[in-house]
Scaffold this motif. Structure first.
Motif, PDB file in Angstrom:
ATOM      1  N   ALA A 157      46.222  -6.070 -26.281  1.00 24.96           N
ATOM      2  CA  ALA A 157      45.432  -5.316 -27.201  1.00 24.96           C
ATOM      3  C   ALA A 157      45.328  -6.061 -28.496  1.00 24.96           C
ATOM      4  O   ALA A 157      44.102  -6.149 -29.091  1.00 24.96           O
ATOM      5  N   ASN A 158      46.172  -6.748 -28.865  1.00 29.92           N
ATOM      6  CA  ASN A 158      45.845  -7.509 -30.003  1.00 29.92           C
ATOM      7  C   ASN A 158      45.228  -8.973 -29.753  1.00 29.92           C
ATOM      8  O   ASN A 158      44.531  -9.319 -30.595  1.00 29.92           O
ATOM      9  N   GLU A 159      45.494  -9.643 -28.496  1.00 31.66           N
ATOM     10  CA  GLU A 159      44.978 -10.721 -28.019  1.00 31.66           C
ATOM     11  C   GLU A 159      43.313 -10.480 -28.057  1.00 31.66           C
ATOM     12  O   GLU A 159      42.475 -11.151 -28.449  1.00 31.66           O
ATOM     13  N   MET A 160      42.949  -9.234 -27.566  1.00 29.54           N
ATOM     14  CA  MET A 160      41.412  -9.013 -27.449  1.00 29.54           C
ATOM     15  C   MET A 160      40.987  -8.093 -28.569  1.00 29.54           C
ATOM     16  O   MET A 160      39.659  -7.946 -28.637  1.00 29.54           O
ATOM     17  N   ALA A 161      41.708  -8.287 -29.497  1.00 29.91           N
ATOM     18  CA  ALA A 161      41.121  -7.544 -30.888  1.00 29.91           C
ATOM     19  C   ALA A 161      40.758  -6.177 -30.756  1.00 29.91           C
ATOM     20  O   ALA A 161      39.749  -5.576 -31.204  1.00 29.91           O
ATOM     21  N   ARG A 213      53.274  -2.514 -35.140  1.00 32.61           N
ATOM     22  CA  ARG A 213      53.502  -2.414 -36.318  1.00 32.61           C
ATOM     23  C   ARG A 213      53.240  -3.627 -37.086  1.00 32.61           C
ATOM     24  O   ARG A 213      52.520  -3.660 -38.211  1.00 32.61           O
ATOM     25  N   ASP A 214      53.706  -4.858 -36.749  1.00 29.69           N
ATOM     26  CA  ASP A 214      53.463  -6.167 -37.193  1.00 29.69           C
ATOM     27  C   ASP A 214      51.920  -6.417 -37.308  1.00 29.69           C
ATOM     28  O   ASP A 214      51.908  -7.441 -38.267  1.00 29.69           O
ATOM     29  N   ASN A 215      51.245  -5.923 -36.422  1.00 27.92           N
ATOM     30  CA  ASN A 215      49.697  -6.146 -36.613  1.00 27.92           C
ATOM     31  C   ASN A 215      48.946  -5.114 -36.944  1.00 27.92           C
ATOM     32  O   ASN A 215      47.646  -5.064 -36.732  1.00 27.92           O
ATOM     33  N   SER A 216      49.570  -4.087 -37.302  1.00 28.26           N
ATOM     34  CA  SER A 216      48.807  -2.776 -37.743  1.00 28.26           C
ATOM     35  C   SER A 216      47.829  -2.317 -36.832  1.00 28.26           C
ATOM     36  O   SER A 216      46.724  -1.726 -37.203  1.00 28.26           O
ATOM     37  N   LEU A 217      48.261  -2.046 -35.678  1.00 23.91           N
ATOM     38  CA  LEU A 217      47.351  -1.587 -34.574  1.00 23.91           C
ATOM     39  C   LEU A 217      47.947  -0.348 -34.337  1.00 23.91           C
ATOM     40  O   LEU A 217      48.921  -0.138 -33.731  1.00 23.91           O
ATOM     41  N   GLY A 236      36.860  12.084 -32.072  1.00 19.63           N
ATOM     42  CA  GLY A 236      37.509  12.750 -33.040  1.00 19.63           C
ATOM     43  C   GLY A 236      37.924  14.087 -32.883  1.00 19.63           C
ATOM     44  O   GLY A 236      38.205  14.905 -33.576  1.00 19.63           O
ATOM     45  N   GLN A 237      37.702  14.512 -31.518  1.00 19.80           N
ATOM     46  CA  GLN A 237      38.051  16.137 -31.140  1.00 19.80           C
ATOM     47  C   GLN A 237      39.340  15.896 -30.344  1.00 19.80           C
ATOM     48  O   GLN A 237      39.991  15.053 -29.890  1.00 19.80           O
ATOM     49  N   GLY A 238      39.854  17.278 -30.126  1.00 19.44           N
ATOM     50  CA  GLY A 238      41.006  17.356 -29.313  1.00 19.44           C
ATOM     51  C   GLY A 238      42.448  17.192 -30.100  1.00 19.44           C
ATOM     52  O   GLY A 238      42.203  17.104 -31.314  1.00 19.44           O
ATOM     53  N   THR A 239      43.488  17.387 -29.372  1.00 23.23           N
ATOM     54  CA  THR A 239      44.918  17.328 -29.845  1.00 23.23           C
ATOM     55  C   THR A 239      45.505  15.886 -29.482  1.00 23.23           C
ATOM     56  O   THR A 239      45.511  15.531 -28.158  1.00 23.23           O
ATOM     57  N   TYR A 240      45.890  15.146 -30.530  1.00 24.83           N
ATOM     58  CA  TYR A 240      46.590  13.953 -30.316  1.00 24.83           C
ATOM     59  C   TYR A 240      47.598  13.541 -31.683  1.00 24.83           C
ATOM     60  O   TYR A 240      47.571  14.216 -32.488  1.00 24.83           O
ATOM     61  N   THR A 241      48.196  12.620 -31.274  1.00 24.29           N
ATOM     62  CA  THR A 241      49.277  11.926 -32.388  1.00 24.29           C
ATOM     63  C   THR A 241      48.808  10.692 -32.827  1.00 24.29           C
ATOM     64  O   THR A 241      48.612   9.932 -31.677  1.00 24.29           O
ATOM     65  N   THR A 242      48.851  10.321 -34.037  1.00 28.51           N
ATOM     66  CA  THR A 242      48.467   8.685 -34.379  1.00 28.51           C
ATOM     67  C   THR A 242      49.808   8.372 -34.852  1.00 28.51           C
ATOM     68  O   THR A 242      50.340   8.633 -35.772  1.00 28.51           O
ATOM     69  N   VAL A 243      50.211   7.072 -34.194  1.00 28.83           N
ATOM     70  CA  VAL A 243      51.224   6.417 -34.786  1.00 28.83           C
ATOM     71  C   VAL A 243      50.712   4.968 -35.347  1.00 28.83           C
ATOM     72  O   VAL A 243      49.829   4.505 -34.989  1.00 28.83           O
ATOM     73  N   GLY A 244      51.079   5.243 -36.776  1.00 27.16           N
ATOM     74  CA  GLY A 244      50.477   4.070 -37.457  1.00 27.16           C
ATOM     75  C   GLY A 244      51.135   3.892 -38.929  1.00 27.16           C
ATOM     76  O   GLY A 244      52.088   4.798 -39.160  1.00 27.16           O
TER      77      GLY A 244
END
Length: 245
Positions: A157-161, A213-217, A236-244
């Motif tokens: 994910a980091n390599e592919m931006a 974390r180190d790449n703010s992803l 932007g709909q539904g139920t989820y958790t964002t880790v950041g």
């Protein structure tokens, strides 16, 4: 109004990583691949691609073979991990077949060279596939033992931006304890990387969380079992958790 006239929702994301476990492909079986489940997930990916989103995927191999489990049963760890990597290639090929049945151009890109069935990993080539709106499924982990597919997904994910990792699970977010076992489990709307690590919340392994974390992803945890959930979360709909942060 026909289905072809239904407005396509918009999203702020242009390129994302979808990480799912191998177990997600089992359906109600205890082992292996369940073709209707693979097809259902492929259709979820199709609906997101129709939004104009470029999609990377990493699929685990636990439905076929789990390296850590093999090691625990006495197998040499490096050998067990390589077997687990080969299991991820099998899952990637199954998903490629399902996606291409839907008319979606797909590339399986392996960290272990096996030219007859998958492309070798070359970052610039993979980026070009994404720019051409092909789905890229990254297989065989990082190509190294002792690293999980969670870490592989975060690395790619980091390599592919990619702008976010979408972690499809059986529950609709991150909880303070197992919601299947505890009725009073609390779901987090947002949780920091350090809170995930300190609380052992089980989102991904520690290496993957630290790399994100180190790449703010950001990592978005949602339920893959909910029909239309992937597209809904992206819009932007539904139920989820964002880790950041």
């Amino acid at each position: 109004m026909s289905s072809t006239d239904t407005p396509i929702p918009t999203t702020k994301f242009k390129r994302v990583m979808l990480k799912i476990s191998g177990e997600a492909l089992m359906g109600d079986q205890g082992f292996g691949l369940h073709p209707p489940t693979v097809e259902r997930i492929a259709r979820e990916v199709q609906t997101v691609q129709q939004m104009g989103v470029e999609i990377c995927m990493v699929i685990g191999g636990g439905n076929i073979f789990r390296g850590l489990q093999g090691s625990a049963q006495g197998m040499e760890r490096t050998t067990a991990d390589y077997m687990g990597m080969l299991a991820t290639v099998m899952n990637a090929l199954a998903m490629q077949s399902a996606l291409e049945e839907l008319g979606i151009h797909t590339r399986v890109i392996s960290a272990i060279t096996m030219n007859e069935v998958a492309e070798p990993y070359i970052r610039r080539r993979a980026v070009r596939h994404l720019e051409k709106k092909r789905v890229c499924i990254f297989a065989a982990g990082t190509g190294n033992p002792y690293f999980t597919t969670d870490t592989a997904a975060t690395l790619r994910a980091n390599e592919m931006a990619c702008e976010a990792i979408f972690k499809g699970t059986k529950v609709n977010g991150v909880y303070d304890k197992d919601p299947v076992k505890f009725a009073d489990a609390k779901r987090y709307e947002k949780v920091s990387y350090d809170e995930v690590l300190a609380g052992h919340l089980g989102v991904m392994d520690a290496s993957a969380i630290a790399l994100a974390r180190d790449n703010s992803l950001p990592i978005i945890v949602f339920s893959l079992d909910e029909p239309g959930g992937f597209r809904g979360i992206l819009s932007g709909q539904g139920t989820y958790t964002t880790v950041g942060d």
